[in-house]
Design a protein around this motif. Structure first.
Motif, PDB file in Angstrom:
ATOM      1  N   VAL A  58       0.866  -1.180   0.000  1.00 35.12           N
ATOM      2  CA  VAL A  58       0.000   0.000   0.000  1.00 35.12           C
ATOM      3  C   VAL A  58       0.905   1.232   0.000  1.00 35.12           C
ATOM      4  CG1 VAL A  58      -1.806   1.277   1.211  1.00 35.12           C
ATOM      5  CG2 VAL A  58      -1.809  -1.227   1.254  1.00 35.12           C
ATOM      6  N   VAL A  59       0.824   1.995  -1.076  1.00 37.82           N
ATOM      7  CA  VAL A  59       1.650   3.194  -1.213  1.00 37.82           C
ATOM      8  C   VAL A  59       0.914   4.386  -0.619  1.00 37.82           C
ATOM      9  CG1 VAL A  59       2.854   4.718  -2.832  1.00 37.82           C
ATOM     10  CG2 VAL A  59       2.669   2.260  -3.326  1.00 37.82           C
ATOM     11  N   THR A  60       1.605   5.145   0.221  1.00 37.28           N
ATOM     12  CA  THR A  60       1.007   6.336   0.802  1.00 37.28           C
ATOM     13  C   THR A  60       2.074   7.416   0.924  1.00 37.28           C
ATOM     14  OG1 THR A  60      -0.331   7.167   2.648  1.00 37.28           O
ATOM     15  CG2 THR A  60       1.440   5.644   3.199  1.00 37.28           C
ATOM     16  N   VAL A  61       1.638   8.623   1.177  1.00 35.11           N
ATOM     17  CA  VAL A  61       2.552   9.749   1.384  1.00 35.11           C
ATOM     18  C   VAL A  61       2.254  10.343   2.755  1.00 35.11           C
ATOM     19  CG1 VAL A  61       2.750  10.257  -1.083  1.00 35.11           C
ATOM     20  CG2 VAL A  61       0.962  11.378   0.246  1.00 35.11           C
ATOM     21  N   PRO A  62       3.193  11.090   3.316  1.00 36.00           N
ATOM     22  CA  PRO A  62       2.995  11.626   4.676  1.00 36.00           C
ATOM     23  C   PRO A  62       2.048  12.810   4.737  1.00 36.00           C
ATOM     24  CG  PRO A  62       5.113  12.334   3.817  1.00 36.00           C
ATOM     25  CD  PRO A  62       4.546  11.381   2.799  1.00 36.00           C
ATOM     26  N   GLU A  63       0.801  12.579   4.318  1.00 34.80           N
ATOM     27  CA  GLU A  63      -0.246  13.590   4.389  1.00 34.80           C
ATOM     28  C   GLU A  63      -1.477  12.960   5.037  1.00 34.80           C
ATOM     29  OE1 GLU A  63      -0.910  14.857   0.419  1.00 34.80           O
ATOM     30  OE2 GLU A  63       1.063  15.798   0.184  1.00 34.80           O
ATOM     31  N   GLY A 107       2.028  -4.677   3.297  1.00 33.11           N
ATOM     32  CA  GLY A 107       3.096  -3.798   3.756  1.00 33.11           C
ATOM     33  C   GLY A 107       2.837  -2.370   3.320  1.00 33.11           C
ATOM     34  N   ILE A 108       3.447  -1.435   4.039  1.00 29.44           N
ATOM     35  CA  ILE A 108       3.283  -0.011   3.742  1.00 29.44           C
ATOM     36  C   ILE A 108       4.564   0.527   3.119  1.00 29.44           C
ATOM     37  CG2 ILE A 108       2.895   2.290   4.728  1.00 29.44           C
ATOM     38  CD1 ILE A 108       0.449   0.574   4.931  1.00 29.44           C
ATOM     39  N   LEU A 109       4.420   1.255   2.026  1.00 28.25           N
ATOM     40  CA  LEU A 109       5.538   1.965   1.410  1.00 28.25           C
ATOM     41  C   LEU A 109       5.289   3.456   1.548  1.00 28.25           C
ATOM     42  CD1 LEU A 109       8.107   2.154  -0.359  1.00 28.25           C
ATOM     43  CD2 LEU A 109       6.601   2.128  -2.358  1.00 28.25           C
ATOM     44  N   LEU A 125       0.877   5.049  12.057  1.00 26.56           N
ATOM     45  CA  LEU A 125      -0.143   4.310  11.324  1.00 26.56           C
ATOM     46  C   LEU A 125      -0.228   2.872  11.843  1.00 26.56           C
ATOM     47  CD1 LEU A 125      -2.198   4.002   9.040  1.00 26.56           C
ATOM     48  CD2 LEU A 125      -0.292   3.622   7.459  1.00 26.56           C
ATOM     49  N   GLN A 126       0.909   2.267  12.095  1.00 29.02           N
ATOM     50  CA  GLN A 126       0.941   0.907  12.627  1.00 29.02           C
ATOM     51  C   GLN A 126       0.252   0.818  13.987  1.00 29.02           C
ATOM     52  OE1 GLN A 126       4.744  -0.589  14.116  1.00 29.02           O
ATOM     53  NE2 GLN A 126       4.469  -2.457  12.905  1.00 29.02           N
ATOM     54  N   ARG A 127       0.472   1.826  14.818  1.00 27.52           N
ATOM     55  CA  ARG A 127      -0.145   1.847  16.147  1.00 27.52           C
ATOM     56  C   ARG A 127      -1.663   1.872  16.038  1.00 27.52           C
ATOM     57  NH1 ARG A 127      -2.549   5.116  19.428  1.00 27.52           N
ATOM     58  NH2 ARG A 127      -2.417   6.862  17.955  1.00 27.52           N
ATOM     59  N   VAL A 128      -2.180   2.698  15.147  1.00 30.37           N
ATOM     60  CA  VAL A 128      -3.628   2.810  14.961  1.00 30.37           C
ATOM     61  C   VAL A 128      -4.203   1.503  14.404  1.00 30.37           C
ATOM     62  CG1 VAL A 128      -5.451   4.023  13.699  1.00 30.37           C
ATOM     63  CG2 VAL A 128      -3.519   5.304  14.653  1.00 30.37           C
ATOM     64  N   GLY A 136       3.572  -4.585   7.706  1.00 30.68           N
ATOM     65  CA  GLY A 136       5.012  -4.386   7.730  1.00 30.68           C
ATOM     66  C   GLY A 136       5.411  -3.072   7.088  1.00 30.68           C
ATOM     67  N   PHE A 137       6.618  -2.643   7.393  1.00 30.59           N
ATOM     68  CA  PHE A 137       7.184  -1.443   6.765  1.00 30.59           C
ATOM     69  C   PHE A 137       8.043  -1.917   5.604  1.00 30.59           C
ATOM     70  CE2 PHE A 137      10.586   1.979   6.873  1.00 30.59           C
ATOM     71  CZ  PHE A 137       9.801   2.921   6.221  1.00 30.59           C
ATOM     72  N   VAL A 138       7.542  -1.733   4.380  1.00 27.41           N
ATOM     73  CA  VAL A 138       8.241  -2.215   3.195  1.00 27.41           C
ATOM     74  C   VAL A 138       9.472  -1.373   2.903  1.00 27.41           C
ATOM     75  CG1 VAL A 138       8.039  -2.586   0.705  1.00 27.41           C
ATOM     76  CG2 VAL A 138       6.149  -3.189   2.214  1.00 27.41           C
ATOM     77  N   GLY A 139       9.323  -0.060   3.055  1.00 27.34           N
ATOM     78  CA  GLY A 139      10.430   0.841   2.767  1.00 27.34           C
ATOM     79  C   GLY A 139       9.926   2.236   2.461  1.00 27.34           C
ATOM     80  N   HIS A 140      10.798   3.041   1.896  1.00 27.58           N
ATOM     81  CA  HIS A 140      10.439   4.422   1.595  1.00 27.58           C
ATOM     82  C   HIS A 140      11.103   4.860   0.295  1.00 27.58           C
ATOM     83  CE1 HIS A 140      14.448   4.903   3.323  1.00 27.58           C
ATOM     84  NE2 HIS A 140      14.502   6.062   2.668  1.00 27.58           N
TER      85      HIS A 140
END
Length: 283
Positions: free
Chosen positions: A157-162, A186-188, A205-208, A218-222
């Motif tokens: 799942v691709v997201t941006v810090p907004e 996983g989150i990218l 985001l993981q906490r929520v 999982g945290f895929v990367g950035h």
């Protein structure tokens, strides 16, 4: 293209390994999902892996645009029985194969059960021809999109810090977990200023997700924010090809290498196409 596909099939006869499928998706548009999918595929293919990229946006396909390719035929012609899959596949840079979707054809975004069955039957030809199939889904949570994601071995799942993008990413994961609590997601984090920002946003985001959904992601990367990406899009060229040493290219290269490593997950017993049939009938 038929000759190239025939060579791939002959090479595949000695390969029993199941096709690994990775869906790349997002809750909303404008987060760089397709750009990530295209450049990730190019980098993995450039490292010697047999990779195909399926443009899973059945109505607003644009993978070919980012690669500067002009397909004569698309998945629409496969669904209608006019062309075989091998006749529509395009070969891009680094040996990446592209399966072009349709653009501006409303019917392709709302396939009937019979049409989905026809498409899945043809796509089954990819089993054994490639090591990895990347699927660039449409943004959002329509049944067609969800069936692609749920059938895939893994999803990014691709997201941006907004805030809006983070909220939509959460919504996607919520719906996926409702159908499959064991889904490998996983989150990218894309367009981040640095590693610390990516990790900070992901951890929140993981906490929520843990608190409200009781599932693990999982945290895929950035991928770092980089002006070269916009320049490459305007030129209809992949940024990893135009600017191989740019910030975005280097960070995505790390992800490509980690994803190409053998999956930590055991392969699913049923092929991707069979799982697609199941989820298409359920949703």
């Amino acid at each position: 293209m038929q000759d190239q596909a025939s060579k791939l099939r002959r090479t595949a006869t000695a390969t029993a390994k199941r096709l690994r499928t990775i869906a790349i998706t997002s809750g909303k548009g404008g987060v760089g999902k397709t750009s990530v999918a295209v450049n990730l595929g190019l980098l993995m293919a450039g490292d010697g892996h047999r990779v195909a990229l399926l443009d899973g946006d059945m109505g607003l396909a644009n993978v070919d645009v980012l690669l500067g390719l002009t397909p004569k035929f698309t998945l629409r012609h496969v669904v209608e029985g006019q062309k075989d899959l091998s006749e529509i596949m395009l070969q891009g840079p680094n040996g990446l194969y592209v399966i072009p979707g349709s653009r501006g054809v409303e019917a392709m975004a709302q396939l009937s059960s019979a049409e989905q069955a026809q498409l899945l039957n043809r796509l089954g030809q990819l089993e054994g021809m490639f090591d990895i199939l990347l699927i660039d889904t449409a943004a959002g949570i329509s049944p067609n999109v969800l069936s692609l994601i749920l059938a895939a071995d893994e999803a990014i799942v691709v997201t941006v810090p907004e805030p809006t993008s983070i909220t939509d990413a959460y919504a996607v994961i919520k719906i996926l977990s409702r159908h499959r609590a064991d889904h490998r997601t996983g989150i990218l984090m894309n367009m981040v200023e640095g590693v610390s920002q990516a990790e900070e946003v992901f951890k929140e985001l993981q906490r929520v997700i843990r608190h409200f959904l009781n599932v693990e992601v999982g945290f895929v990367g950035h991928v770092l924010r980089d002006e070269c990406v916009g320049r490459a899009v305007c030129e209809q060229k992949p940024f990893s090809i135009c600017f191989p040493y740019a910030r975005a290219s280097r960070s995505l290269q790390e992800l490509a290498r980690s994803l190409a490593e053998p999956s930590q997950y055991a392969p699913q017993s049923e092929a991707f196409w069979g799982r697609m049939v199941h989820w298409s009938s359920v949703l």
